[in-house]
Design a protein around this motif. Structure first.
Motif: not given
Length: 135
Positions: A6-7, A29-30, A43-47
């Motif tokens: 989350n951070n 976050y992308i 790495i989080q690839v957003g919707q």
């Protein structure tokens, strides 16, 4: 799961377009459009994201669209809105119902983990066998 991610130290917002190489020591976050190469801890690839890149991280969550090669030291999670087109080299893979994954998956497991798993099954079988002998 994605709850521990989350951070973010780096956020590439929606509407942002980026070409080239991104290297970050922390979490990314992308939300935008990226092509090139991405290296980070998590790495989080957003919707809304569209990524065409070689990606390396410990943990990767895909909720958007990714084309390219992925190398995850630990987990790759493709959520129900995620699309992954390309080959992945990982330890643990989570694919939600509705997710799309087209490519090859190479899962590296430590020999030690396999041995522990076998020991647990052997122990369970031994207990089951003893219980059936008692009754």
């Amino acid at each position: 799961g994605s709850s521990k991610k989350n951070n973010y130290e780096t956020i590439i917002a929606e509407q942002t377009r980026l070409e080239g190489e991104i290297t970050a020591p922390g979490d990314i976050y992308i939300g935008g459009v990226i092509s090139g190469q991405i290296k980070a801890k998590n790495i989080q690839v957003g919707q809304s994201a569209k990524v065409n890149a070689k990606i390396e991280a410990e943990n990767i969550v895909i909720a958007g669209e990714v084309k390219g090669a992925i190398k995850a030291g630990e987990e790759l999670e493709i959520t129900k809105t995620g699309r992954m087109i390309g080959d992945v080299d990982i330890k643990i893979l989570f694919i939600a119902s509705g997710a799309v994954f087209n490519g090859q998956c190479n899962m590296a497991r430590k020999a030690k983990e396999s041995i522990n798993l076998t020991e647990k099954f052997s122990l369970k079988e031994t207990i089951t066998n003893k219980q059936s002998q008692i009754t």
